[in-house]
Scaffold this motif. Structure first.
Motif, mmCIF file in Angstrom:
data_model
loop_
_atom_site.group_PDB
_atom_site.id
_atom_site.type_symbol
_atom_site.label_atom_id
_atom_site.label_comp_id
_atom_site.label_asym_id
_atom_site.label_seq_id
_atom_site.Cartn_x
_atom_site.Cartn_y
_atom_site.Cartn_z
ATOM 1 N N UNK A 52 -9.265 16.204 7.782
ATOM 2 C CA UNK A 52 -9.589 15.596 9.046
ATOM 3 C C UNK A 52 -10.658 14.551 9.105
ATOM 4 N N UNK A 53 -11.491 14.753 7.925
ATOM 5 C CA UNK A 53 -12.574 13.594 7.602
ATOM 6 C C UNK A 53 -12.304 12.711 6.596
ATOM 7 N N UNK A 54 -11.066 12.497 6.168
ATOM 8 C CA UNK A 54 -10.576 11.666 5.191
ATOM 9 C C UNK A 54 -9.591 10.736 6.311
ATOM 10 N N UNK A 55 -9.886 9.467 6.799
ATOM 11 C CA UNK A 55 -8.957 8.685 7.549
ATOM 12 C C UNK A 55 -8.958 7.337 6.740
ATOM 13 N N UNK A 56 -7.721 6.807 6.833
ATOM 14 C CA UNK A 56 -7.107 5.531 6.513
ATOM 15 C C UNK A 56 -7.419 4.566 7.362
ATOM 16 N N UNK A 57 -8.714 4.049 6.959
ATOM 17 C CA UNK A 57 -9.168 2.775 7.950
ATOM 18 C C UNK A 57 -8.753 1.482 7.414
ATOM 19 N N UNK A 58 -7.834 1.308 6.340
ATOM 20 C CA UNK A 58 -7.267 -0.031 5.813
ATOM 21 C C UNK A 58 -6.446 -0.729 6.860
ATOM 22 N N UNK A 59 -6.672 -1.844 6.935
ATOM 23 C CA UNK A 59 -5.641 -2.824 7.702
ATOM 24 C C UNK A 59 -5.030 -4.072 6.876
ATOM 25 N N UNK A 60 -3.643 -3.898 6.830
ATOM 26 C CA UNK A 60 -3.151 -5.039 6.056
ATOM 27 C C UNK A 60 -1.456 -5.115 6.459
ATOM 28 N N UNK A 61 -1.073 -6.200 6.703
ATOM 29 C CA UNK A 61 0.439 -6.329 7.011
ATOM 30 C C UNK A 61 0.954 -7.354 5.939
ATOM 31 N N UNK A 62 2.010 -6.891 5.180
ATOM 32 C CA UNK A 62 2.540 -7.639 4.027
ATOM 33 C C UNK A 62 3.963 -8.146 4.545
ATOM 34 N N UNK A 63 4.277 -9.355 4.443
ATOM 35 C CA UNK A 63 5.542 -10.063 4.754
ATOM 36 C C UNK A 63 6.381 -10.601 3.351
ATOM 37 N N UNK A 64 7.560 -9.985 3.174
ATOM 38 C CA UNK A 64 8.420 -10.464 1.966
ATOM 39 C C UNK A 64 7.630 -10.172 0.807
ATOM 40 N N UNK A 65 6.952 -9.389 0.644
ATOM 41 C CA UNK A 65 5.642 -9.134 -0.318
ATOM 42 C C UNK A 65 5.114 -10.431 -1.001
ATOM 43 N N UNK A 66 4.906 -11.548 -0.017
ATOM 44 C CA UNK A 66 4.437 -12.790 -0.471
ATOM 45 C C UNK A 66 3.376 -13.270 0.224
ATOM 46 N N UNK A 67 3.193 -12.675 1.518
ATOM 47 C CA UNK A 67 1.961 -13.141 2.446
ATOM 48 C C UNK A 67 1.621 -11.941 3.013
ATOM 49 N N UNK A 68 0.270 -11.902 3.163
ATOM 50 C CA UNK A 68 -0.560 -10.666 3.459
ATOM 51 C C UNK A 68 -1.644 -11.006 4.495
ATOM 52 N N UNK A 69 -1.842 -10.123 5.835
ATOM 53 C CA UNK A 69 -2.834 -10.302 6.641
ATOM 54 C C UNK A 69 -3.924 -9.008 6.218
ATOM 55 N N UNK A 70 -5.084 -9.337 6.289
ATOM 56 C CA UNK A 70 -5.961 -8.396 6.016
ATOM 57 C C UNK A 70 -7.204 -8.656 7.135
ATOM 58 N N UNK A 71 -8.004 -7.531 7.204
ATOM 59 C CA UNK A 71 -9.382 -7.958 7.994
ATOM 60 C C UNK A 71 -9.689 -6.596 8.733
ATOM 61 N N UNK A 72 -10.581 -6.775 9.727
ATOM 62 C CA UNK A 72 -10.837 -5.587 10.570
ATOM 63 C C UNK A 72 -10.363 -5.459 11.813
ATOM 64 N N UNK A 73 -9.270 -6.126 12.147
ATOM 65 C CA UNK A 73 -8.450 -5.896 13.407
ATOM 66 C C UNK A 73 -7.541 -4.965 13.366
ATOM 67 N N UNK A 74 -7.517 -4.010 14.184
ATOM 68 C CA UNK A 74 -6.392 -2.967 14.433
ATOM 69 C C UNK A 74 -5.476 -3.877 15.494
ATOM 70 N N UNK A 75 -4.220 -2.948 16.018
ATOM 71 C CA UNK A 75 -3.498 -3.507 16.753
ATOM 72 C C UNK A 75 -3.453 -3.247 18.342
ATOM 73 N N UNK A 76 -4.214 -3.931 19.073
ATOM 74 C CA UNK A 76 -4.423 -3.701 20.497
ATOM 75 C C UNK A 76 -4.762 -4.748 21.319
ATOM 76 N N UNK A 77 -5.121 -4.519 22.492
ATOM 77 C CA UNK A 77 -5.458 -5.674 23.136
ATOM 78 C C UNK A 77 -7.006 -6.033 23.218
ATOM 79 N N UNK A 78 -7.783 -4.946 22.420
ATOM 80 C CA UNK A 78 -9.153 -5.206 22.273
ATOM 81 C C UNK A 78 -9.575 -6.143 21.056
ATOM 82 N N UNK A 79 -8.165 -6.213 20.086
ATOM 83 C CA UNK A 79 -8.608 -6.832 18.994
ATOM 84 C C UNK A 79 -7.687 -8.300 18.823
#
Length: 463
Positions: free
Chosen positions: A197-224
């Motif tokens: 429970x202490x080991x959480x995956x905090x990574x954020x990345x979105x990969x498209x066609x294995x050619x382009x990637x979005x990374x950063x601090x944003x989760x997916x939600x209206x706050x972000x």
């Protein structure tokens, strides 16, 4: 005295005996682990003085580097240099040349870019996020993923089991029916492995066609993020990357996905080669991960090393600030030696206990000459480190003990002036909505607030 009489005699005390016995076992295990002294002391106090509370808390949340959970995880480093020297290994991660980046300084930029990339994907979409919110933004993103899945695009969505707890919603079922795959990273119910429970995956990345990637601090939600400007939206930073750095980011996703699906016989897929981006000013990016699946604490060590090597200036932007003793002392020494050291944090974050725990650290830094700026225009969730205008970092990691030593994290270090300049301008814009930290006299604090801060700092290593 027969056995039955003996059992009756000790029965009222059996729970106490077992609790202290288990406490001794856990203390022995705790002393063998390579923890920071403050974390060890904090756990010792809780386990020894309050065993009914400390023992179960440690069993659930005390894990850090649990080898039996991660030893079968695929390697994260694809650092074998290729023929052209585009990809090479560093002491902390993987350096790639010939990339192109596009900063996403606002939630509107981030949302429009994410939707555009989802709609443009032809072969595959792979997304890892800590939080996928139950709101209009979360539903809109999942609906877009469902449309691409029905069109024949392979969609894989990896959610942290705690950050995105309870995502069995109708629109998620729609994605599954459309052919998308949804997996949860390290579920905690039932507790099949203590400490997970202490080991959480905090990574954020979105990969498209294995050619382009979005990374950063944003989760997916209206706050972000969202399609229009909102004054309540959190300030954050993300970016789109094209070029050879995508290979290392794809390797990270594949290792995390295969680990989450290990009971289903999933294996890590081979990583496709991505050529250098042609045209414009090429970017050099160092991709780095940290967490239970890495040797040591490479992200922390990299941040510490560039701070200690700074010759002119250090700027840190983070929503939560709870450093360890070495990082705290390094910042103080830099400030006292005449270097410009600046720390930008939200005036109030979304975690009040963390805000209380940080105050003693802030007073020490302020007294040493560190400029502390409090962002006063809502919540600031971005993560940036800038050193000497020569290197910049952004990613998923906060400057706190959990991100630097416990969570699965991802960061990118930039060595090219284009990205350094863009990140610097984003920080400078934040600074326009700040006020200086002035709470420097601990003796003038109300008694209850002082007690709350003392208790918060005591448990800070456990946060």
């Amino acid at each position: 005295m027969d056995l039955s009489s003996y059992v009756v005699a000790i029965w009222p005390y059996l729970g106490t005996y077992l609790g202290f016995g288990l406490a001794f076992v856990l203390i022995a295990r705790l002393m063998r682990e390579k923890r920071r002294p403050s974390a060890t002391v904090a756990w010792l106090l809780v386990i020894w003085f309050v065993p009914p509370l400390g023992v179960p808390l440690y069993l659930i949340f005390g894990g850090r580097k649990i080898s039996r959970l991660t030893r079968n995880k695929s390697p994260l480093n694809i650092a074998l240099p290729n023929e052209t020297g585009t990809i090479s290994s560093s002491a902390f991660g993987v350096i790639s040349k010939g990339n192109r980046t596009g900063m996403q300084p606002t939630g509107v930029h981030a949302f429009k870019s994410l939707i555009r990339e989802i709609r443009a994907a032809k072969e595959s979409i792979e997304i890892t996020t800590f939080i996928l919110s139950h709101d209009t933004i979360g539903r809109d993103v999942v609906k877009e993923l469902s449309r691409r899945a029905r069109a024949g695009v392979e969609v894989r969505l990896l959610l942290d089991a705690v950050g995105s707890f309870g995502m069995k919603t109708l629109y998620m079922l729609e994605l599954a029916k459309a052919g998308g795959r949804i997996e949860r990273f390290m579920p905690v119910f039932p507790f099949l492995s203590l400490g997970r429970a202490n080991l959480r995956n905090h990574r954020k990345l979105a990969i498209f066609d294995r050619k382009r990637v979005i990374i950063g601090g944003r989760n997916i939600g209206k706050e972000y993020m969202g399609p229009i400007h909102s004054p309540k939206r959190w300030k954050d930073l993300s970016l789109l990357i094209e070029g050879p750095a995508v290979m290392q980011l794809s390797a990270i996703f594949e290792a995390d996905w295969a680990f989450a699906c290990r009971k289903k016989g999933e294996v890590q897929r081979p990583i496709k080669s991505v050529p250098e981006f042609q045209g414009g000013e090429p970017s050099t990016i160092e991709i780095m991960v940290s967490g239970p699946d890495t040797r040591g604490d490479p992200l922390y060590e990299k941040i510490l090393s560039i701070i200690q090597e700074a010759e002119k200036s250090v700027t840190i932007v983070t929503p939560y600030f709870i450093p360890d003793e070495v990082l705290q002392r390094s910042l103080m020494v830099k400030a006292r030696s005449g270097k410009s050291v600046r720390l930008l944090i939200p005036r109030r974050s979304n975690h009040p206990i963390t805000d209380l725990a940080r105050n003693d650290f802030l007073r020490e830094l302020s007294e040493a000459g560190v400029e502390i700026l409090l962002f006063n225009d809502g919540m600031m969730h971005g993560k940036v480190v800038l050193v000497d205008e020569d290197i910049a970092m952004t990613g998923s990691a906060n400057i706190d003990l959990r991100s630097l030593f416990v969570n699965y994290e991802l960061a990118a270090f930039f060595h090219s002036q284009k990205e350094i300049g863009e990140i610097t301008r984003w920080v400078d814009e934040l600074c326009q909505s700040t006020e200086p930290f002035t709470d420097t006299d601990e003796n003038e604090q109300p008694l209850l607030k002082s007690i709350a801060e003392d208790l918060s700092r005591l448990i800070a290593p456990l946060l």
